[in-house]
Design a protein around this motif. Sequence first.
Motif, mmCIF file in Angstrom:
data_model
loop_
_atom_site.group_PDB
_atom_site.id
_atom_site.type_symbol
_atom_site.label_atom_id
_atom_site.label_comp_id
_atom_site.label_asym_id
_atom_site.label_seq_id
_atom_site.Cartn_x
_atom_site.Cartn_y
_atom_site.Cartn_z
ATOM 1 N N ASN A 240 20.495 7.181 -36.449
ATOM 2 C CA ASN A 240 21.203 7.016 -35.185
ATOM 3 C C ASN A 240 21.073 5.556 -34.738
ATOM 4 O O ASN A 240 20.354 4.768 -35.362
ATOM 5 C CB ASN A 240 20.701 8.009 -34.124
ATOM 6 C CG ASN A 240 19.243 7.809 -33.758
ATOM 7 O OD1 ASN A 240 18.772 6.686 -33.597
ATOM 8 N ND2 ASN A 240 18.520 8.911 -33.628
ATOM 9 N N ASN B 298 24.384 7.640 -47.292
ATOM 10 C CA ASN B 298 24.711 8.807 -46.481
ATOM 11 C C ASN B 298 25.916 8.555 -45.591
ATOM 12 O O ASN B 298 26.763 9.431 -45.418
ATOM 13 C CB ASN B 298 23.507 9.222 -45.632
ATOM 14 C CG ASN B 298 22.388 9.820 -46.439
ATOM 15 O OD1 ASN B 298 22.549 10.092 -47.629
ATOM 16 N ND2 ASN B 298 21.239 10.012 -45.830
ATOM 17 N N GLU B 299 26.001 7.367 -45.021
ATOM 18 C CA GLU B 299 27.145 7.026 -44.172
ATOM 19 C C GLU B 299 28.439 7.079 -44.983
ATOM 20 O O GLU B 299 29.442 7.628 -44.526
ATOM 21 C CB GLU B 299 26.983 5.636 -43.548
ATOM 22 C CG GLU B 299 26.023 5.593 -42.399
ATOM 23 C CD GLU B 299 26.490 6.385 -41.206
ATOM 24 O OE1 GLU B 299 27.694 6.341 -40.851
ATOM 25 O OE2 GLU B 299 25.649 7.081 -40.616
ATOM 26 N N ASN C 50 29.202 10.705 -45.842
ATOM 27 C CA ASN C 50 29.622 11.480 -44.659
ATOM 28 C C ASN C 50 31.039 11.147 -44.213
ATOM 29 O O ASN C 50 31.661 11.931 -43.508
ATOM 30 C CB ASN C 50 28.648 11.285 -43.512
ATOM 31 C CG ASN C 50 27.301 11.950 -43.759
ATOM 32 O OD1 ASN C 50 27.205 12.880 -44.561
ATOM 33 N ND2 ASN C 50 26.276 11.459 -43.110
ATOM 34 N N ALA D 244 20.428 5.230 -46.192
ATOM 35 C CA ALA D 244 21.228 5.420 -44.977
ATOM 36 C C ALA D 244 22.671 4.997 -45.217
ATOM 37 O O ALA D 244 23.607 5.678 -44.777
ATOM 38 C CB ALA D 244 20.620 4.634 -43.816
ATOM 39 N N ASP E 67 17.088 13.774 -46.733
ATOM 40 C CA ASP E 67 17.672 15.095 -46.508
ATOM 41 C C ASP E 67 19.164 15.017 -46.183
ATOM 42 O O ASP E 67 19.772 16.021 -45.837
ATOM 43 C CB ASP E 67 16.929 15.821 -45.382
ATOM 44 C CG ASP E 67 15.518 16.228 -45.786
ATOM 45 O OD1 ASP E 67 15.226 16.288 -47.003
ATOM 46 O OD2 ASP E 67 14.695 16.487 -44.879
ATOM 47 N N GLY E 68 19.737 13.810 -46.261
ATOM 48 C CA GLY E 68 21.176 13.636 -46.078
ATOM 49 C C GLY E 68 21.619 13.261 -44.680
ATOM 50 O O GLY E 68 22.816 13.116 -44.425
ATOM 51 N N GLU E 69 20.692 13.086 -43.771
ATOM 52 C CA GLU E 69 21.056 12.712 -42.409
ATOM 53 C C GLU E 69 21.357 11.213 -42.320
ATOM 54 O O GLU E 69 21.039 10.450 -43.227
ATOM 55 C CB GLU E 69 19.934 13.078 -41.437
ATOM 56 C CG GLU E 69 19.697 14.574 -41.332
ATOM 57 C CD GLU E 69 18.653 14.925 -40.298
ATOM 58 O OE1 GLU E 69 18.598 14.252 -39.251
ATOM 59 O OE2 GLU E 69 17.887 15.865 -40.553
ATOM 60 N N SER E 70 21.945 10.824 -41.214
ATOM 61 C CA SER E 70 22.241 9.419 -40.954
ATOM 62 C C SER E 70 21.275 8.880 -39.910
ATOM 63 O O SER E 70 20.691 9.641 -39.135
ATOM 64 C CB SER E 70 23.671 9.258 -40.431
ATOM 65 O OG SER E 70 24.597 9.674 -41.391
ATOM 66 N N ARG F 274 14.170 12.089 -43.308
ATOM 67 C CA ARG F 274 15.439 12.573 -42.754
ATOM 68 C C ARG F 274 16.626 12.055 -43.556
ATOM 69 O O ARG F 274 17.564 12.787 -43.840
ATOM 70 C CB ARG F 274 15.585 12.144 -41.292
ATOM 71 C CG ARG F 274 14.738 12.954 -40.336
ATOM 72 C CD ARG F 274 14.989 12.657 -38.862
ATOM 73 N NE ARG F 274 16.358 12.417 -38.510
ATOM 74 C CZ ARG F 274 16.941 11.207 -38.419
ATOM 75 N NH1 ARG F 274 16.242 10.124 -38.645
ATOM 76 N NH2 ARG F 274 18.195 11.072 -38.074
ATOM 77 N N ILE F 275 16.550 10.791 -43.952
ATOM 78 C CA ILE F 275 17.637 10.179 -44.723
ATOM 79 C C ILE F 275 17.720 10.835 -46.103
ATOM 80 O O ILE F 275 18.804 11.099 -46.614
ATOM 81 C CB ILE F 275 17.418 8.654 -44.842
ATOM 82 C CG1 ILE F 275 17.450 7.995 -43.459
ATOM 83 C CG2 ILE F 275 18.441 8.010 -45.752
ATOM 84 C CD1 ILE F 275 18.687 8.240 -42.650
#
Length: 94
Positions: A40, A88-89, A92, A85, A35-38, A32-33
Amino acid sequence: MNSSSDEIGVITVFVEQLQEQSIPQALAMKKRIEDGESLNEIEEMHLEEQLNDAISMIPLLKHHPEYQKLTTELASLYNEISGLALKNEVDNRK
């Protein structure tokens, strides 16, 4: 049961937990990370807990060099997830 048997028992449970839960969850987080997600908040807490568990095992694992590769790979995986992570943060927030 002597201390060596106790150590092997604790290590066995730790390794089984890694194989069945921690590593699959960490790999899913990593995907997931990547893929650019953060992460939670729950994932952050879980990752911190897993890292603390791994750190607490270091003194015991020092006496069992056969697990050195596993611990090195685990530390590398957690480091990679944390680094991605964080990236990405930062990305974002731009």
